[in-house]
Motif scaffolding. Structure first.
Motif, PDB file in Angstrom:
ATOM      1  N   UNK A  85      71.861 -41.363  27.150  1.00 32.74           N
ATOM      2  CA  UNK A  85      71.614 -40.308  28.139  1.00 32.74           C
ATOM      3  C   UNK A  85      72.459 -40.533  29.397  1.00 32.74           C
ATOM      4  N   UNK A  86      72.605 -41.796  29.789  1.00 34.78           N
ATOM      5  CA  UNK A  86      73.433 -42.111  30.957  1.00 34.78           C
ATOM      6  C   UNK A  86      74.897 -41.822  30.638  1.00 34.78           C
ATOM      7  N   UNK A  87      75.314 -42.187  29.442  1.00 38.14           N
ATOM      8  CA  UNK A  87      76.705 -41.920  29.029  1.00 38.14           C
ATOM      9  C   UNK A  87      76.996 -40.428  29.039  1.00 38.14           C
ATOM     10  N   UNK A  88      76.035 -39.619  28.574  1.00 34.62           N
ATOM     11  CA  UNK A  88      76.222 -38.162  28.572  1.00 34.62           C
ATOM     12  C   UNK A  88      76.362 -37.630  29.999  1.00 34.62           C
ATOM     13  N   UNK A  89      75.583 -38.202  30.927  1.00 33.94           N
ATOM     14  CA  UNK A  89      75.673 -37.777  32.327  1.00 33.94           C
ATOM     15  C   UNK A  89      77.042 -38.114  32.908  1.00 33.94           C
ATOM     16  N   UNK A  90      77.582 -39.267  32.551  1.00 35.04           N
ATOM     17  CA  UNK A  90      78.905 -39.672  33.033  1.00 35.04           C
ATOM     18  C   UNK A  90      79.971 -38.731  32.479  1.00 35.04           C
ATOM     19  N   UNK A  91      79.848 -38.372  31.203  1.00 41.00           N
ATOM     20  CA  UNK A  91      80.799 -37.428  30.596  1.00 41.00           C
ATOM     21  C   UNK A  91      80.724 -36.082  31.307  1.00 41.00           C
ATOM     22  N   UNK A  92      79.506 -35.614  31.590  1.00 45.09           N
ATOM     23  CA  UNK A  92      79.340 -34.345  32.310  1.00 45.09           C
ATOM     24  C   UNK A  92      79.983 -34.414  33.687  1.00 45.09           C
ATOM     25  N   UNK A  93      79.816 -35.543  34.363  1.00 46.76           N
ATOM     26  CA  UNK A  93      80.404 -35.697  35.694  1.00 46.76           C
ATOM     27  C   UNK A  93      81.921 -35.670  35.633  1.00 46.76           C
ATOM     28  N   UNK A  94      82.501 -36.286  34.612  1.00 41.84           N
ATOM     29  CA  UNK A  94      83.958 -36.287  34.464  1.00 41.84           C
ATOM     30  C   UNK A  94      84.489 -34.892  34.159  1.00 41.84           C
ATOM     31  N   UNK A  95      83.677 -34.113  33.439  1.00 41.98           N
ATOM     32  CA  UNK A  95      84.109 -32.766  33.068  1.00 41.98           C
ATOM     33  C   UNK A  95      83.914 -31.756  34.209  1.00 41.98           C
ATOM     34  N   UNK A  96      82.808 -31.912  34.974  1.00 39.97           N
ATOM     35  CA  UNK A  96      82.428 -30.887  35.933  1.00 39.97           C
ATOM     36  C   UNK A  96      82.587 -31.320  37.392  1.00 39.97           C
ATOM     37  N   UNK A  97      82.897 -32.574  37.616  1.00 38.43           N
ATOM     38  CA  UNK A  97      82.999 -33.068  38.982  1.00 38.43           C
ATOM     39  C   UNK A  97      81.744 -33.819  39.387  1.00 38.43           C
ATOM     40  N   UNK A  98      81.715 -34.275  40.615  1.00 37.44           N
ATOM     41  CA  UNK A  98      80.588 -35.082  41.108  1.00 37.44           C
ATOM     42  C   UNK A  98      79.249 -34.494  40.687  1.00 37.44           C
ATOM     43  N   UNK A  99      78.459 -35.331  39.987  1.00 41.48           N
ATOM     44  CA  UNK A  99      77.191 -34.889  39.403  1.00 41.48           C
ATOM     45  C   UNK A  99      76.019 -35.484  40.169  1.00 41.48           C
ATOM     46  N   UNK A 100      75.020 -34.657  40.460  1.00 46.17           N
ATOM     47  CA  UNK A 100      73.769 -35.170  41.005  1.00 46.17           C
ATOM     48  C   UNK A 100      72.856 -35.478  39.830  1.00 46.17           C
ATOM     49  N   UNK A 124      81.389 -42.896  43.279  1.00 44.14           N
ATOM     50  CA  UNK A 124      81.182 -41.534  43.750  1.00 44.14           C
ATOM     51  C   UNK A 124      81.231 -40.487  42.662  1.00 44.14           C
ATOM     52  N   UNK A 125      81.368 -40.921  41.403  1.00 39.18           N
ATOM     53  CA  UNK A 125      81.370 -39.952  40.313  1.00 39.18           C
ATOM     54  C   UNK A 125      79.980 -39.328  40.159  1.00 39.18           C
ATOM     55  N   UNK A 126      78.962 -40.141  40.396  1.00 37.56           N
ATOM     56  CA  UNK A 126      77.571 -39.686  40.274  1.00 37.56           C
ATOM     57  C   UNK A 126      76.829 -39.966  41.576  1.00 37.56           C
TER      58      UNK A 126
END
Length: 435
Positions: A85-100, A124-126
């Motif tokens: 789940x954490x890995x998926x959040x990191x992938x989303x952040x890389x695709x969409x920009x800084x993720x909350x 600062x990615x997340x």
């Protein structure tokens, strides 16, 4: 289709604030004059740790922050999420920009999750928004705490906050704005006062009573009796292992120490609703010896007797002996001089300030002890008038130490007189060990 699925979602979900201006309550955290509010309005979101009881809006605040700054948002629960789940959040952040990334129950975050996530937070990615019902300074991993620039305690909403939320829900199209609902101010007040500052519980009750109410020509009539049935036992939330539980125990003790009967009974009632008789009984025994102590020694006996009765009776009858002993403890004289004196003695012992045991006090009940000088010149108090004789008991190094300083509350007033009479006698002649 999306609209239909939104309508079918729970009312509390639909009414989550979309911007921080929509948040009800928590003005001390996100009021317009606060630093956090100003930062978010300018587009800057620091990593935040939010803590407080259930239903105060931790998830809603995280959603509202993301909506205000228009950044991607993801939410997970630390009790069920894995490293994937954490890995998926990191992938989303890389695709969409800084993720909350909102992590509920963050105090349960395991080391594998933490080690993978925190480097991305530091870069600062997340942006991390953690939420917990526990005291973060006790239960949240220091590595997570140190990454959160803001640690904010959320308070239960006030009755007025809940009333405002209900009234807004009745006219908001996301809530019940499309329905013709007859809900009196008295009914709104009853819901608000019965849900203990929990917005989610209040909206759940509102949704239930609206669904269960009869209609008259399309108008939904909500009866007070229906609300009373719905709110029964919903206003109380209690976790025996949580920070609230220990705070209630602390409040009980401090109220008894302060001789406030009404406050003590209030906190006892809340603890009883939590059902943890063992913790209540243990704390009352502590209070009997810590706070009342020599002021009224009989209270300790009464407390232990009450605890025995509680264990035999169980609830609901256990409340009767508990009420008796709490009232008695509140109204009894208080003193903590005995254990405070011991604490001073312990402090000396732990610092090594102990000295050599006087020879006349050493064990002399074995062959050869007399040769060593053990027990020599010891005076047996029972052989003297009033079973007392002036002799030195403390080691020479600390022979003038005075740990115990009695006060004059309750029964200890009698001990005070004896103590000071003995001190006077000690000044009249040298101890036998000095002769």
């Amino acid at each position: 289709m999306l609209f239909d699925s939104l309508i079918q979602s729970p009312l509390s979900y639909r009414m989550r604030p979309r911007k921080i201006e929509d948040i009800v309550g928590q003005q001390h955290v996100l009021g317009k004059g606060t630093a956090l509010y100003k930062m978010i309005q300018k587009g800057h979101v620091p990593s935040i740790l939010l803590y407080g009881p259930p239903g105060v809006g931790k998830t809603s605040i995280a959603n509202a922050i993301a909506g205000t700054v228009n950044k991607p948002f993801a939410a997970i629960n630390a009790t069920t999420a894995g490293k994937k789940d954490i890995e998926d959040a990191v992938v989303q952040a890389r695709d969409e920009g800084n993720l909350i990334l909102f992590i509920d129950e963050v105090h349960r975050f395991n080391k594998a999750q933490q080690d993978y996530l925190l480097p991305h937070v530091e870069r600062g990615l997340i942006t991390l928004i953690g939420a917990t019902t526990e005291n973060p300074f006790h239960d949240v991993n220091p590595a997570i705490r140190s990454r959160c620039g803001q640690i904010k305690e959320l308070k239960p909403l006030t009755k007025r906050d809940i009333e405002e939320l209900i009234k807004h829900t009745l006219v908001d199209d996301r809530g019940l704005g499309g329905k013709d609902i007859d809900l009196s101010d008295e009914a709104i007040s009853l819901i608000a006062s019965s849900t203990n500052g929990d917005a989610r519980s209040a909206l759940n009750v509102l949704e239930e009573v609206v669904a269960a109410s009869d209609q008259d020509n399309g108008r939904i009539i909500v009866e007070l009796s229906l609300i009373k049935e719905a709110v029964e036992n919903k206003g109380f939330s209690h976790d025996k292992d949580g920070d609230l539980h220990y705070s209630l125990l602390s409040c009980l003790q401090k109220s008894i120490r302060g001789s406030d009967v009404s406050a003590a009974l209030h906190y006892l009632a809340r603890l009883l609703e939590g059902g943890d008789l063992k913790s209540i009984c243990r704390r009352l025994i502590v209070i009997a010896y810590e706070d009342i102590s020599l002021g009224a020694p009989e209270v300790a006996v009464h407390t232990v007797t009450a605890v025995d009765a509680v264990e035999r009776l169980g609830l609901p009858e256990a409340r009767i002996p508990l009420a008796n002993v709490v009232v008695e403890q509140c109204l009894s004289p208080k003193t903590n001089s005995a254990y405070k004196a011991l604490d001073l003695a312990l402090e000396d012992v732990r610092r090594g300030n102990i000295g050599e045991i006087p020879m006349h006090l050493k064990d002399a009940h074995y062959k050869g002890a007399e040769t060593l000088g053990h027990g020599k010149d010891y005076k047996y108090p029972h052989n003297f008038p009033n079973s007392w004789v002036n002799q030195q008991y403390l080691p020479d190094q600390i022979k003038n130490k005075k740990y115990y300083q009695p006060n004059q509350n309750g029964y200890e007033k009698q001990l005070y007189k004896v103590f000071h009479r003995l001190e006077e006698l000690k000044q009249q002649e040298k101890p036998y060990s000095d002769k």
